[in-house]
Design a protein around this motif. Structure first.
Motif, mmCIF file in Angstrom:
data_model
loop_
_atom_site.group_PDB
_atom_site.id
_atom_site.type_symbol
_atom_site.label_atom_id
_atom_site.label_comp_id
_atom_site.label_asym_id
_atom_site.label_seq_id
_atom_site.Cartn_x
_atom_site.Cartn_y
_atom_site.Cartn_z
ATOM 1 N N VAL A 12 1.084 -1.123 0.184
ATOM 2 C CA VAL A 12 -0.383 0.163 0.149
ATOM 3 C C VAL A 12 0.579 1.017 0.132
ATOM 4 O O VAL A 12 1.919 1.438 0.398
ATOM 5 C CB VAL A 12 -0.559 -0.109 1.187
ATOM 6 C CG1 VAL A 12 -0.659 -0.184 2.520
ATOM 7 C CG2 VAL A 12 -1.838 1.541 0.941
ATOM 8 N N GLN A 13 0.446 2.032 -0.344
ATOM 9 C CA GLN A 13 1.572 4.028 -1.229
ATOM 10 C C GLN A 13 0.645 4.027 0.370
ATOM 11 O O GLN A 13 -0.331 3.756 1.152
ATOM 12 C CB GLN A 13 1.034 3.926 -2.190
ATOM 13 C CG GLN A 13 0.878 3.828 -3.430
ATOM 14 C CD GLN A 13 1.310 5.066 -4.410
ATOM 15 O OE1 GLN A 13 -0.118 5.837 -3.977
ATOM 16 N NE2 GLN A 13 1.479 4.482 -5.360
ATOM 17 N N GLY A 16 -2.171 5.261 2.199
ATOM 18 C CA GLY A 16 -2.648 4.592 1.941
ATOM 19 C C GLY A 16 -3.836 4.040 2.699
ATOM 20 O O GLY A 16 -3.669 3.939 4.326
ATOM 21 N N SER A 17 -4.817 3.049 2.919
ATOM 22 C CA SER A 17 -5.709 1.659 3.985
ATOM 23 C C SER A 17 -5.609 1.152 3.391
ATOM 24 O O SER A 17 -4.962 0.273 2.293
ATOM 25 C CB SER A 17 -7.754 2.703 3.464
ATOM 26 O OG SER A 17 -7.688 4.232 3.882
ATOM 27 N N ARG A 18 -5.708 0.215 4.728
ATOM 28 C CA ARG A 18 -5.951 -1.680 4.382
ATOM 29 C C ARG A 18 -6.443 -2.174 6.017
ATOM 30 O O ARG A 18 -6.802 -1.324 6.692
ATOM 31 C CB ARG A 18 -4.247 -2.069 3.802
ATOM 32 C CG ARG A 18 -4.346 -3.317 3.538
ATOM 33 C CD ARG A 18 -3.934 -2.896 2.821
ATOM 34 N NE ARG A 18 -3.384 -4.152 1.480
ATOM 35 C CZ ARG A 18 -3.737 -5.273 0.333
ATOM 36 N NH1 ARG A 18 -3.932 -3.988 -0.486
ATOM 37 N NH2 ARG A 18 -3.357 -6.016 -0.219
ATOM 38 N N ASN A 83 -5.896 2.743 8.019
ATOM 39 C CA ASN A 83 -5.560 5.099 6.979
ATOM 40 C C ASN A 83 -4.402 5.445 7.537
ATOM 41 O O ASN A 83 -3.496 5.327 9.197
ATOM 42 C CB ASN A 83 -7.430 5.227 7.619
ATOM 43 C CG ASN A 83 -8.607 5.108 7.667
ATOM 44 O OD1 ASN A 83 -8.972 4.211 6.870
ATOM 45 N ND2 ASN A 83 -9.402 4.329 7.694
ATOM 46 N N SER A 84 -4.276 5.955 6.541
ATOM 47 C CA SER A 84 -3.138 7.818 6.851
ATOM 48 C C SER A 84 -1.989 5.999 7.084
ATOM 49 O O SER A 84 -1.149 7.100 7.824
ATOM 50 C CB SER A 84 -3.563 7.998 7.498
ATOM 51 O OG SER A 84 -4.439 8.706 7.283
ATOM 52 N N SER A 115 5.727 3.565 -1.692
ATOM 53 C CA SER A 115 5.890 4.601 -3.009
ATOM 54 C C SER A 115 6.511 3.923 -3.633
ATOM 55 O O SER A 115 5.463 3.801 -5.107
ATOM 56 C CB SER A 115 6.105 5.866 -2.382
ATOM 57 O OG SER A 115 7.539 6.088 -2.365
#
Length: 115
Positions: A12-13, A16-18, A83-84, A115
């Protein structure tokens, strides 16, 4: 015996969220505490978030306001909404479930923030 199976890890960047999920199965009366720990490369395993069967949650300071733990006692599941995400959230995330006698761990799911 309790078996824990995690899912949801991946790449995930930053920002982003997961969502991680964990399902418990096996023979047990009640899981008192379910939650998430993580272990980053070269570091000790640390608590991320846990929740009691009554719904009381505790979070590591580093994830407060960004991560949310939820639990479904009827389905014996626990989830972690992240998140974040930051680079420093990169780790293997482990689900943990505790009965009155033993602690049980999942096999871990890797979350890589890059990233």
């Amino acid at each position: 015996q309790v078996q824990l199976v995690e899912s949801g890890g991946g790449l995930v960047q930053p920002g982003g969220s997961r969502r991680l999920s964990c399902t418990a199965s096996g023979s047990f009366f009640r899981l008192n505490v379910m939650g998430w720990y993580r272990q980053a490369p070269g570091k000790q395993r640390e608590l991320v978030a846990v929740m009691t069967s009554g719904g009381i949650a505790s979070y590591a300071d580093s994830v407060k306001g960004r991560f949310t733990i939820s639990r479904d006692n009827a389905k014996n599941t626990v989830a972690l909404e992240m998140n974040s995400l930051k680079l420093e959230d990169t780790a293997v995330y482990y689900c943990k479930a505790a009965t009155t006698v033993f602690d049980y761990w999942g096999q871990g799911t890797r979350v890589t923030v890059s990233s």
